[in-house]
Design an enzyme around this catalytic site. Structure first.
Site, mmCIF file in Angstrom:
data_model
loop_
_atom_site.group_PDB
_atom_site.id
_atom_site.type_symbol
_atom_site.label_atom_id
_atom_site.label_comp_id
_atom_site.label_asym_id
_atom_site.label_seq_id
_atom_site.Cartn_x
_atom_site.Cartn_y
_atom_site.Cartn_z
ATOM 1 N N ASP A 25 0.670 -1.094 -0.210
ATOM 2 C CA ASP A 25 -0.111 -0.063 0.074
ATOM 3 C C ASP A 25 0.692 1.148 0.103
ATOM 4 O O ASP A 25 1.900 1.036 0.417
ATOM 5 C CB ASP A 25 -0.988 -0.056 1.432
ATOM 6 C CG ASP A 25 -2.063 1.171 1.122
ATOM 7 O OD1 ASP A 25 -2.687 1.421 -0.021
ATOM 8 O OD2 ASP A 25 -2.462 1.554 2.036
ATOM 9 N N ASN A 73 -10.866 -2.552 -5.263
ATOM 10 C CA ASN A 73 -10.336 -1.705 -5.823
ATOM 11 C C ASN A 73 -10.883 -1.217 -7.335
ATOM 12 O O ASN A 73 -10.531 -0.369 -7.739
ATOM 13 C CB ASN A 73 -8.703 -2.215 -6.089
ATOM 14 C CG ASN A 73 -8.038 -2.163 -4.916
ATOM 15 O OD1 ASN A 73 -7.012 -3.020 -4.623
ATOM 16 N ND2 ASN A 73 -8.262 -1.005 -4.078
HETATM 17 C C1 IPE Z 1 -5.477 -2.416 0.145
HETATM 18 O O1 IPE Z 1 -5.004 -1.400 -0.177
HETATM 19 C C2 IPE Z 1 -5.507 -3.627 -1.074
HETATM 20 C C3 IPE Z 1 -4.227 -3.629 -1.818
HETATM 21 C C4 IPE Z 1 -3.126 -3.426 -1.452
HETATM 22 C C5 IPE Z 1 -4.125 -4.474 -3.113
HETATM 23 P P1 IPE Z 1 -6.208 -0.261 -0.534
HETATM 24 O O2 IPE Z 1 -5.641 1.077 -0.513
HETATM 25 O O3 IPE Z 1 -7.217 -0.631 -1.323
HETATM 26 O O4 IPE Z 1 -6.963 -0.226 1.206
HETATM 27 P P2 IPE Z 1 -7.794 1.016 1.675
HETATM 28 O O5 IPE Z 1 -8.812 1.410 0.941
HETATM 29 O O6 IPE Z 1 -6.975 2.151 2.336
HETATM 30 O O7 IPE Z 1 -8.482 0.187 2.908
HETATM 31 C C1 IPE Z 2 -1.498 -0.004 -3.392
HETATM 32 O O1 IPE Z 2 -1.570 1.369 -3.329
HETATM 33 C C2 IPE Z 2 -1.968 -0.344 -4.555
HETATM 34 C C3 IPE Z 2 -3.407 -1.042 -4.796
HETATM 35 C C4 IPE Z 2 -4.286 -1.108 -3.936
HETATM 36 C C5 IPE Z 2 -3.625 -1.589 -6.184
HETATM 37 P P1 IPE Z 2 -2.556 2.341 -3.297
HETATM 38 O O2 IPE Z 2 -2.910 2.789 -4.631
HETATM 39 O O3 IPE Z 2 -3.542 2.126 -2.509
HETATM 40 O O4 IPE Z 2 -1.758 3.743 -2.917
HETATM 41 P P2 IPE Z 2 -2.496 4.806 -1.799
HETATM 42 O O5 IPE Z 2 -2.946 4.068 -0.458
HETATM 43 O O6 IPE Z 2 -3.439 5.679 -2.488
HETATM 44 O O7 IPE Z 2 -1.374 5.680 -1.654
HETATM 45 MG MG MG Z 3 -4.098 2.476 -0.523
#
Ligand code: IPE
Ligand code: IPE
Ligand code: MG
Length: 245
Positions: A25, A73
């Site tokens: 993340d 997602n």
């Molecule tokens: C969790 O991260 C999913 C992945 C890393 C693939 P998210 O960024 O989607 O989670 P939330 O929305 O912060 O809970």
């Molecule tokens: C994790 O990084 C990747 C996926 C969830 C696909 P994020 O895209 O959630 O990055 P932040 O949390 O918005 O910084």
């Molecule tokens: Mg995220």
């Protein structure tokens, strides 16, 4: 092959998780900080994933699951979803060559039926071409949700009951384990989440019942092998009781 300094954990003979879950993340925030599009963060995160996956193998972890794309997602803008799918496609093509050199078996967990046909085909090829490997199991959680995984397990169990192949009394914890995407793999010992968020976000909810959590204030594209070693040291020092003394 690169040599790594012995970790404090190895020197002290501290335990290594049999199954490590990593929530990759912080890609979007990493890009934003640099004035780049979010997709640049995903590309940087994908590179880090490869480095960290190989390092997990060197550290003797038997199974590692990387949270790559959740069932939630899909709510993101279509352009971002498309960019993530393109990165996945690119990774799958390259990994077919790259990961062949490693003793790593790849498995995809999640509902792949929602993915495009060419990606599903590449996933199958990656699984088949590494099925004989004897080292680490590498799970990539794609279109994965812990709740969806349990619903899928319940549906399959119900079908067996309906067909008269299973009696309701025979449904126990082992039976549920066997119907998860991670069937046959150890329960999750440790969850690592960088990015400064302290939540599970629907990741491996059944398998994590007694997991140890290590949260790091580092955005995933900045995460290094040294950070992983430090997190593993932290895990090694935890006192796990599983409800006993
Ligand atoms: C969790 O991260 C999913 C992945 C890393 C693939 P998210 O960024 O989607 O989670 P939330 O929305 O912060 O809970
Ligand atoms: C994790 O990084 C990747 C996926 C969830 C696909 P994020 O895209 O959630 O990055 P932040 O949390 O918005 O910084
Ligand atoms: Mg995220």
């Amino acid at each position: 092959m690169a040599l790594f300094r012995k970790t404090e954990q190895e020197e002290q003979g501290l335990p290594v998780p049999a199954h490590l879950g990593i929530i990759m993340d912080g890609n979007g925030r990493w890009a934003k900080k640099r004035g780049l599009p979010r997709t640049a963060g995903h590309a940087a995160g994908a590179k880090v994933f490869r480095t960290i996956a190989k390092h997990c193998e060197k550290r003797g972890i038997r199974t590692v699951t990387f949270y790559t794309f959740s069932t939630e997602n899909w709510k993101r803008p279509q352009a971002e979803v498309d960019a993530i799918m393109d990165l996945l496609r690119q990774y799958l093509k390259e990994s077919l060559a790259d990961f062949q050199k490693e003793n790593i078996r790849t498995r995809f967990i999640g509902d792949r039926s929602a993915l495009s046909a060419d990606i599903q085909q590449l996933m199958q090829e990656a699984e088949e071409s590494t099925a004989h490997k004897t080292g680490m199991d590498l799970n990539l959680a794609i279109n994965y949700g812990g709740r969806a995984e349990l619903v899928n397990a319940m549906r399959r169990i119900a079908e067996q009951v309906q067909a008269g192949k299973l009696s309701p009394e025979a449904i126990d914890e082992d039976c549920v384990w066997q119907h998860l995407y991670t069937a046959g793999q150890p329960e999750v010992d440790m969850i690592l989440r960088p990015s400064g968020e302290y939540r599970l976000s629907n990741f491996l909810i059944w398998q994590c019942a007694y997991a140890e959590y290590v949260f790091e204030d580092i955005l995933w594209p900045d995460f290094t092998v040294r950070d992983l070693d430090k997190a593993l040291e932290e895990y090694g020092k935890r006192h796990r009781r599983f409800g006993g003394l």
